[in-house]
Scaffold this motif. Structure first.
Motif, PDB file in Angstrom:
ATOM      1  N   ARG A 186       0.856  -1.196   0.000  1.00  0.00           N
ATOM      2  CA  ARG A 186       0.000   0.000   0.000  1.00  0.00           C
ATOM      3  C   ARG A 186       0.885   1.236   0.000  1.00  0.00           C
ATOM      4  O   ARG A 186       1.557   1.519   0.990  1.00  0.00           O
ATOM      5  N   VAL A 187       0.868   1.946  -1.107  1.00  0.00           N
ATOM      6  CA  VAL A 187       1.682   3.159  -1.180  1.00  0.00           C
ATOM      7  C   VAL A 187       0.849   4.323  -0.659  1.00  0.00           C
ATOM      8  O   VAL A 187      -0.213   4.632  -1.191  1.00  0.00           O
ATOM      9  N   GLU A 188       1.324   4.930   0.423  1.00  0.00           N
ATOM     10  CA  GLU A 188       0.569   6.006   1.054  1.00  0.00           C
ATOM     11  C   GLU A 188       0.930   7.363   0.479  1.00  0.00           C
ATOM     12  O   GLU A 188       0.122   8.277   0.470  1.00  0.00           O
ATOM     13  N   LYS A 189       2.183   7.465   0.036  1.00  0.00           N
ATOM     14  CA  LYS A 189       2.663   8.785  -0.374  1.00  0.00           C
ATOM     15  C   LYS A 189       3.826   8.605  -1.337  1.00  0.00           C
ATOM     16  O   LYS A 189       4.610   7.663  -1.194  1.00  0.00           O
ATOM     17  N   VAL A 190       3.919   9.494  -2.295  1.00  0.00           N
ATOM     18  CA  VAL A 190       5.070   9.471  -3.197  1.00  0.00           C
ATOM     19  C   VAL A 190       5.774  10.811  -3.091  1.00  0.00           C
ATOM     20  O   VAL A 190       5.134  11.860  -3.238  1.00  0.00           O
ATOM     21  N   ASP A 191       7.054  10.776  -2.774  1.00  0.00           N
ATOM     22  CA  ASP A 191       7.853  12.007  -2.736  1.00  0.00           C
ATOM     23  C   ASP A 191       8.844  11.938  -3.869  1.00  0.00           C
ATOM     24  O   ASP A 191       9.729  11.091  -3.867  1.00  0.00           O
ATOM     25  N   LYS A 192       8.666  12.817  -4.824  1.00  0.00           N
ATOM     26  CA  LYS A 192       9.514  12.709  -6.002  1.00  0.00           C
ATOM     27  C   LYS A 192       9.910  14.095  -6.445  1.00  0.00           C
ATOM     28  O   LYS A 192       9.068  14.983  -6.574  1.00  0.00           O
TER      29      LYS A 192
END
Lengths: 324, 250
Positions: A186-192
């Motif tokens: 489960r990906v909660e957040k993407v910081d890119k």
């Protein structure tokens, strides 16, 4: 029989390393007298998929369902293994990047296929299937034979040249029957960071070490990198001190990179650092100490103070750019 | 909850690499053996998590596949702070063989657990065992992990992607394949730890029959590099010329 190549995409786009992998797949398929099947997972437009036909892909299988945008290693492994079975693929190829490293070992187990990671050239023979890779972090090479009928390989970046070979591959949609519940990741957040050149993708890299003396002295490194269109990197003490972010740490335990040009400024060249950069095509070293080990690994060297040499180099690059 | 840390026994990273037996074998003569650097960071993070009383981590087990000669490395891990160790008594032939042995041992594990495995080993650079183990055990795996935090039973993992990271939430059991960032400095055993390590349990388990899928044929050393071409510090322009016309990079 076929060679199956997993062509990963990044926001619907392929990278140079994808085409390197496809060129490599074509070379192996020629040796085995078979065809290349590419598998693309996640939304990619047909126009982008067709680019794979520039490097010899015979058939493209796409899974465009948005459900598969999240990398769940377990689900992806099942999907790729199923496609490998359906296509009767004996060789399965992935890039030696984060995704390839996560999936290839799982595929090896699922298919009972011998795995060799980070191969650097085409097999020296396909019967027996013999490949070469680096060991001891670049301090040696090993020739291995894969004993099983099926094989899984990951290909090191920048180790195989692009080979153009125009084909007109057909594109087939494939719909595996997984549901959201099968995705345990489960990906909660993407910081890119967008727009920033990614170190492991960069063809040119400018790197600073402890010889830069202070994080406040990084201006010229960044300016030189900007001018060259290069990414910035650093040595371990620099990232450990918090002068630069950990993502920039290049070396044995940090990033292992293989750019065309690596400029090491104020880096003495500890063996662990060299392990991370030894695959660079050309290394330039700038250091005050003429006996620094970095000069043994370098192709070109300047003995001098970075604070004096860098501004001159920047001027020289500006001149070069205005002339070309 | 238990954390199981997979340990590799590797030559010290400063070892000068030599081959013997007609280049068919790695020459281990005079080699100093250490915990694989990434596994050492994994163990360090496991220790930090156990020491934080907000977490439910109550036990750290280190596990390795290796012959008797790997025991000093295992004892070092116990001295750093692992509670107990398992050595599966076999020469590690290939990643598949190693992962299979680990899976055979762990499949009977009843308590909730997380496996920590380093992203690669510094000897054969396989990057395989952790993810293979997950597949054998039919567990989820998260790879390229540069940070792992716990809040009660909730586990937050930072997974590196190109140009950044994803925050992934997981619950045990699963396998995490860790890299730089999971811990900063590896722990060094203290005298008290070294004394205590002698009394900690080190279980030796027999290996299970398993045919490897790959075989190493021969080794090679890299070609020596031509000497570095030196350029005068006042002549940065020459470097650009060389990069353009000789190296043909610019």
């Amino acid at each position: 029989m076929a060679v199956l190549v997993y062509t990963e995409n990044w926001d619907g786009r392929f990278k140079k390393s994808t085409y390197e992998l496809v060129s490599y797949a074509k070379a192996i398929s020629d040796m085995m007298e078979t065809t290349v099947v590419a598998l693309s997972i996640g939304p990619v437009e047909d126009k982008e998929l067709e680019k794979l036909g520039d490097y010899g892909v015979d058939k493209i299988i796409k899974i465009s369902d948005d459900l598969y945008s999240v990398l769940d290693n377990q689900v992806y492994t099942r999907v790729i293994a199923d496609v490998a079975e359906n296509e009767d693929a004996n060789v399965i190829l992935l890039s030696h990047n984060n995704t390839g490293k996560a999936l290839a070992p799982r595929l090896s187990v699922r298919l009972k296929a011998g795995l060799v990671t980070a191969v650097i050239k085409v097999p020296s023979s396909v019967e027996p299937f013999t490949v070469c890779k680096k060991v001891f972090s670049g301090k040696g090479f090993v020739h291995l034979v894969v004993l099983s009928e099926k094989k899984v390989l990951t290909l090191s970046k920048n180790s195989f040249e692009l080979v153009e070979k125009k084909t007109k591959p057909g594109i087939e949609e494939y719909s595996p029957d997984f549901t959201l519940g099968d995705f345990k990741t489960r990906v909660e957040k993407v910081d890119k960071q967008t727009g920033k050149l990614i170190l492991t993708d960069a063809e040119l890299v400018v790197s600073g070490g402890r010889g830069m003396k202070s994080p406040d002295n990084w201006g010229p490194i960044e300016e030189l990198a900007d001018l060259l269109g290069a990414a910035t990197a650093c040595s371990r003490p620099v990232s450990d001190e918090g002068w630069r972010p950990h993502e920039e740490h290049t070396g044995q335990t940090g990033k292992v990179i293989a750019p065309n040009l690596y400029i090491a400024v104020g880096i003495s060249g500890a063996i662990q650092h060299l392990a991370g950069i030894s695959s660079s095509k050309c290394i330039v070293a700038i250091n005050t100490d003429p006996d620094a080990p970095i000069f043994e690994a370098a192709d070109y060297g300047i003995v001098g103070d970075a604070h004096k040499v860098l501004p001159e180099l920047i001027t020289a690059v500006k001149e070069y750019k205005s002339e070309n | 909850m238990k954390i199981i840390v997979c340990l590799g026994n590797v030559p010290d990273t400063t070892t000068k690499i030599k081959f013997t037996d007609d280049n068919k074998k790695f020459d281990s003569d005079g080699v100093q053996w250490v915990i694989n650097p990434w596994d050492e960071l994994a163990l360090t993070r496991a220790m930090e998590l156990k020491e934080d009383s907000n977490n439910s981590v109550n036990e750290i087990t280190v596990i390795t596949v290796g012959t008797l000669g790997t025991e000093p490395t295992i004892r070092k891990a116990l001295a750093i702070g692992a509670d107990n160790a398992v050595r599966i008594d076999a020469e590690p032939i290939d990643s598949y063989f190693v992962a299979f042995q680990l899976a055979e041992y762990l499949k009977n594990e009843e308590e909730d657990y997380i496996v920590f495995a380093g992203i690669e080993s510094s000897d054969y650079n396989g990057s395989a065992v952790g993810s293979m183990l997950a597949e054998f055990l039919n567990l989820s795996s998260i790879s390229a992990v540069s940070s792992l935090e716990m809040q009660g039973d909730q586990i937050k993992i930072f997974r590196e992607i190109d140009g950044g990271h994803e925050v992934v939430s997981m619950s045990a059991p699963f396998v995490t394949v860790v890299q730089k960032g999971i811990a900063i400095d590896p722990r060094i055993p203290a005298m008290r730890g070294i004394m205590m390590a002698r009394k900690k349990p080190l279980n030796v388990v027999a290996a299970v029959e398993c045919a490897p899928l790959t075989e190493m044929l021969s080794f090679e050393l890299p070609q020596p590099k031509p000497p570095c071409k030196m350029i005068d510090a006042d002549n940065a322009k020459e470097l650009i010329d060389l990069l353009q016309n000789e190296a043909k990079i610019l």
